[in-house]
Motif scaffolding. Sequence first.
Motif, PDB file in Angstrom:
ATOM      1  N   THR A  62      -3.260 -68.134  41.815  1.00  0.00           N
ATOM      2  CA  THR A  62      -3.795 -68.826  40.643  1.00  0.00           C
ATOM      3  C   THR A  62      -4.982 -68.111  40.009  1.00  0.00           C
ATOM      4  OG1 THR A  62      -5.114 -70.290  42.061  1.00  0.00           O
ATOM      5  CG2 THR A  62      -2.944 -71.077  41.378  1.00  0.00           C
ATOM      6  N   LYS A  63      -5.350 -66.961  40.539  1.00  0.00           N
ATOM      7  CA  LYS A  63      -6.313 -66.120  39.829  1.00  0.00           C
ATOM      8  C   LYS A  63      -5.751 -65.745  38.456  1.00  0.00           C
ATOM      9  CE  LYS A  63      -9.342 -62.131  40.667  1.00  0.00           C
ATOM     10  NZ  LYS A  63      -9.737 -61.098  41.651  1.00  0.00           N
ATOM     11  N   LEU A  64      -4.414 -65.682  38.364  1.00  0.00           N
ATOM     12  CA  LEU A  64      -3.768 -65.386  37.089  1.00  0.00           C
ATOM     13  C   LEU A  64      -4.142 -66.408  36.022  1.00  0.00           C
ATOM     14  CD1 LEU A  64      -0.085 -64.330  37.854  1.00  0.00           C
ATOM     15  CD2 LEU A  64      -1.942 -62.910  37.013  1.00  0.00           C
ATOM     16  N   LYS A  65      -4.323 -67.661  36.426  1.00  0.00           N
ATOM     17  CA  LYS A  65      -4.667 -68.710  35.469  1.00  0.00           C
ATOM     18  C   LYS A  65      -5.988 -68.380  34.773  1.00  0.00           C
ATOM     19  CE  LYS A  65      -4.314 -72.815  33.525  1.00  0.00           C
ATOM     20  NZ  LYS A  65      -3.370 -73.002  32.391  1.00  0.00           N
ATOM     21  N   LEU A  66      -6.932 -67.850  35.520  1.00  0.00           N
ATOM     22  CA  LEU A  66      -8.221 -67.478  34.928  1.00  0.00           C
ATOM     23  C   LEU A  66      -8.072 -66.293  33.984  1.00  0.00           C
ATOM     24  CD1 LEU A  66     -10.661 -67.849  37.964  1.00  0.00           C
ATOM     25  CD2 LEU A  66     -10.035 -69.530  36.224  1.00  0.00           C
ATOM     26  N   ALA A  67      -7.229 -65.335  34.361  1.00  0.00           N
ATOM     27  CA  ALA A  67      -6.990 -64.182  33.486  1.00  0.00           C
ATOM     28  C   ALA A  67      -6.350 -64.627  32.177  1.00  0.00           C
ATOM     29  CB  ALA A  67      -6.112 -63.162  34.194  1.00  0.00           C
ATOM     30  N   ILE A  68      -5.371 -65.502  32.276  1.00  0.00           N
ATOM     31  CA  ILE A  68      -4.661 -65.982  31.089  1.00  0.00           C
ATOM     32  C   ILE A  68      -5.592 -66.795  30.194  1.00  0.00           C
ATOM     33  CG2 ILE A  68      -2.817 -67.514  30.294  1.00  0.00           C
ATOM     34  CD1 ILE A  68      -1.314 -66.678  32.921  1.00  0.00           C
ATOM     35  N   ASP A  69      -6.337 -67.724  30.794  1.00  0.00           N
ATOM     36  CA  ASP A  69      -7.203 -68.602  30.006  1.00  0.00           C
ATOM     37  C   ASP A  69      -8.379 -67.853  29.382  1.00  0.00           C
ATOM     38  OD1 ASP A  69      -5.555 -70.687  30.639  1.00  0.00           O
ATOM     39  OD2 ASP A  69      -6.892 -71.591  32.118  1.00  0.00           O
ATOM     40  N   SER A  70      -8.848 -66.809  30.057  1.00  0.00           N
ATOM     41  CA  SER A  70      -9.991 -66.048  29.539  1.00  0.00           C
ATOM     42  C   SER A  70      -9.573 -64.922  28.610  1.00  0.00           C
ATOM     43  CB  SER A  70     -10.808 -65.457  30.696  1.00  0.00           C
ATOM     44  OG  SER A  70     -10.048 -64.472  31.393  1.00  0.00           O
ATOM     45  N   GLY A  71      -8.290 -64.539  28.671  1.00  0.00           N
ATOM     46  CA  GLY A  71      -7.825 -63.413  27.868  1.00  0.00           C
ATOM     47  C   GLY A  71      -8.207 -62.068  28.436  1.00  0.00           C
TER      48      GLY A  71
ATOM     49  N   PHE B  77     -14.983 -75.734  38.196  1.00  0.00           N
ATOM     50  CA  PHE B  77     -14.705 -76.225  36.848  1.00  0.00           C
ATOM     51  C   PHE B  77     -14.496 -77.738  36.775  1.00  0.00           C
ATOM     52  CE2 PHE B  77     -12.983 -71.783  36.887  1.00  0.00           C
ATOM     53  CZ  PHE B  77     -14.068 -71.236  36.233  1.00  0.00           C
ATOM     54  N   GLU B  78     -13.967 -78.349  37.833  1.00  0.00           N
ATOM     55  CA  GLU B  78     -13.784 -79.798  37.831  1.00  0.00           C
ATOM     56  C   GLU B  78     -14.992 -80.520  38.434  1.00  0.00           C
ATOM     57  OE1 GLU B  78     -10.019 -81.261  39.261  1.00  0.00           O
ATOM     58  OE2 GLU B  78      -8.954 -79.459  38.588  1.00  0.00           O
ATOM     59  N   LYS B  79     -15.396 -80.121  39.622  1.00  0.00           N
ATOM     60  CA  LYS B  79     -16.496 -80.794  40.303  1.00  0.00           C
ATOM     61  C   LYS B  79     -17.848 -80.468  39.671  1.00  0.00           C
ATOM     62  CE  LYS B  79     -18.446 -83.051  43.808  1.00  0.00           C
ATOM     63  NZ  LYS B  79     -18.241 -84.506  44.018  1.00  0.00           N
ATOM     64  N   MET B  80     -18.099 -79.181  39.389  1.00  0.00           N
ATOM     65  CA  MET B  80     -19.410 -78.758  38.899  1.00  0.00           C
ATOM     66  C   MET B  80     -19.467 -78.647  37.375  1.00  0.00           C
ATOM     67  SD  MET B  80     -20.320 -75.881  41.825  1.00  0.00           S
ATOM     68  CE  MET B  80     -22.028 -75.742  41.300  1.00  0.00           C
TER      69      MET B  80
ATOM     70  N   GLU C 142     -18.343 -68.813  30.540  1.00  0.00           N
ATOM     71  CA  GLU C 142     -19.477 -68.047  30.015  1.00  0.00           C
ATOM     72  C   GLU C 142     -20.796 -68.363  30.702  1.00  0.00           C
ATOM     73  OE1 GLU C 142     -18.730 -71.651  27.315  1.00  0.00           O
ATOM     74  OE2 GLU C 142     -17.541 -70.119  28.375  1.00  0.00           O
ATOM     75  N   ASP C 143     -20.820 -69.341  31.610  1.00  0.00           N
ATOM     76  CA  ASP C 143     -22.067 -69.657  32.313  1.00  0.00           C
ATOM     77  C   ASP C 143     -22.565 -68.441  33.086  1.00  0.00           C
ATOM     78  OD1 ASP C 143     -21.936 -72.223  31.368  1.00  0.00           O
ATOM     79  OD2 ASP C 143     -21.289 -73.132  33.257  1.00  0.00           O
ATOM     80  N   GLU C 144     -23.857 -68.200  33.024  1.00  0.00           N
ATOM     81  CA  GLU C 144     -24.422 -67.032  33.708  1.00  0.00           C
ATOM     82  C   GLU C 144     -24.475 -67.273  35.210  1.00  0.00           C
ATOM     83  OE1 GLU C 144     -28.632 -64.617  33.968  1.00  0.00           O
ATOM     84  OE2 GLU C 144     -27.947 -65.286  31.994  1.00  0.00           O
ATOM     85  N   PHE C 145     -24.019 -66.279  35.951  1.00  0.00           N
ATOM     86  CA  PHE C 145     -24.092 -66.322  37.415  1.00  0.00           C
ATOM     87  C   PHE C 145     -24.398 -64.921  37.908  1.00  0.00           C
ATOM     88  CE2 PHE C 145     -22.075 -65.894  41.624  1.00  0.00           C
ATOM     89  CZ  PHE C 145     -22.803 -66.857  42.307  1.00  0.00           C
ATOM     90  N   GLU C 146     -25.475 -64.780  38.645  1.00  0.00           N
ATOM     91  CA  GLU C 146     -25.877 -63.478  39.164  1.00  0.00           C
ATOM     92  C   GLU C 146     -25.993 -62.434  38.047  1.00  0.00           C
ATOM     93  OE1 GLU C 146     -26.487 -62.599  42.737  1.00  0.00           O
ATOM     94  OE2 GLU C 146     -26.846 -64.757  42.543  1.00  0.00           O
ATOM     95  N   GLY C 147     -26.503 -62.858  36.893  1.00  0.00           N
ATOM     96  CA  GLY C 147     -26.792 -61.928  35.812  1.00  0.00           C
ATOM     97  C   GLY C 147     -25.631 -61.568  34.904  1.00  0.00           C
ATOM     98  N   LYS C 148     -24.498 -62.263  35.052  1.00  0.00           N
ATOM     99  CA  LYS C 148     -23.352 -61.991  34.178  1.00  0.00           C
ATOM    100  C   LYS C 148     -22.504 -63.249  34.067  1.00  0.00           C
ATOM    101  CE  LYS C 148     -20.696 -59.966  38.020  1.00  0.00           C
ATOM    102  NZ  LYS C 148     -20.022 -58.724  38.505  1.00  0.00           N
TER     103      LYS C 148
END
Length: 331
Positions: free
Chosen positions: A66-75, A199-202, A207-213
């Motif tokens: 399901t890492k693919l889902k993030l690739a698809i949704d983010s482009g 994404f559901e719980k938190m 685009e939220d910044e995490f560890e400087g990116k």
Amino acid sequence: MSQISYKDAGVDIDAGNSFVENIKPLVKSTAIPGVLGGIGSFAGAFELPSGYREPVMLAATDGVGTKLKLAIDSGIHNTVGIDLVAMCVNDLICNFGTPSFFLDYYATGKLDVTAATAVVSGIAEGCRQAECALIGGETAEMPGMYHSDDYDLAGFAVGIGEKSELDRSDKVQAGDILIALPSSGLHSNGFSLARKVLFEKMGMKFEDEFEGKPLIETLLTPTRIYVKTFKALKNKIQALAHITGGGIVENFPRVLPEGLRAVITESSIRVLPIFELIGQHVERAEMFRAFNMGVGMILVVKEADVADVLAATDGYVIGHLEEGKREAVLV
């Protein structure tokens, strides 16, 4: 009476041909000695290398989950191909197989030539990192099977090994030292849990910044490929375990014979920040079952070889083997 074309049914042959033209230079960039012919034939061909006493072919297959889902949704499509190669070749080397060639399967509802080319660019990059050749693949456009921009990936790696080197269980002994090679992040496991927490719980966003990116960059960091390390240190490695789904506690025992257990010092593990973030809402034991926790590969090394292996890698000692029940325990 109007006539219906294949394109009307949702399959664009011209787009497929354009895609093939786009990826030809990418495929060519992965060529290594042994590759016979080029893209466009009905099957890829690879010449068996010389120098083996009892050569054995090894094969491994995997996807990206399901890492693919993030690739698809983010482009962002140019990294999951690296993951695809990594998940296959990292398994292959655990049986002391040297990757020779790779094939991919890309399935989608409607072929987006730009996105598909980006995916294959990642596959080609993964093959270059693994020093294996991309000698073929399949692109399937299947309207009605996949929704909108969705696609799926599968990969197949084939390598060569010595028959006498395949079974590592007789090579490991009590007193051997365990060296962790760091992961680059989640690699390609546990994303269903990670997505639910982040994404559901938190309620976090790409685009939220995490560890400087942006968070999405951390999540899509490609799986690390350990092939070159394996090749360089093969003679000093007794066994190695790829830490994927199931984590350390379920993957490492696969290299142990009956009567040996791995004792791993939990506090020695260099847990990556992304796991600490997810772990705010997941029990520690569950984290170690779902994720690699910062350890992508574990090497079993004789005590006399530890210094050399540490000097040649970014690895660090996390435990040892001792007599006992066949398991991996965190202490």
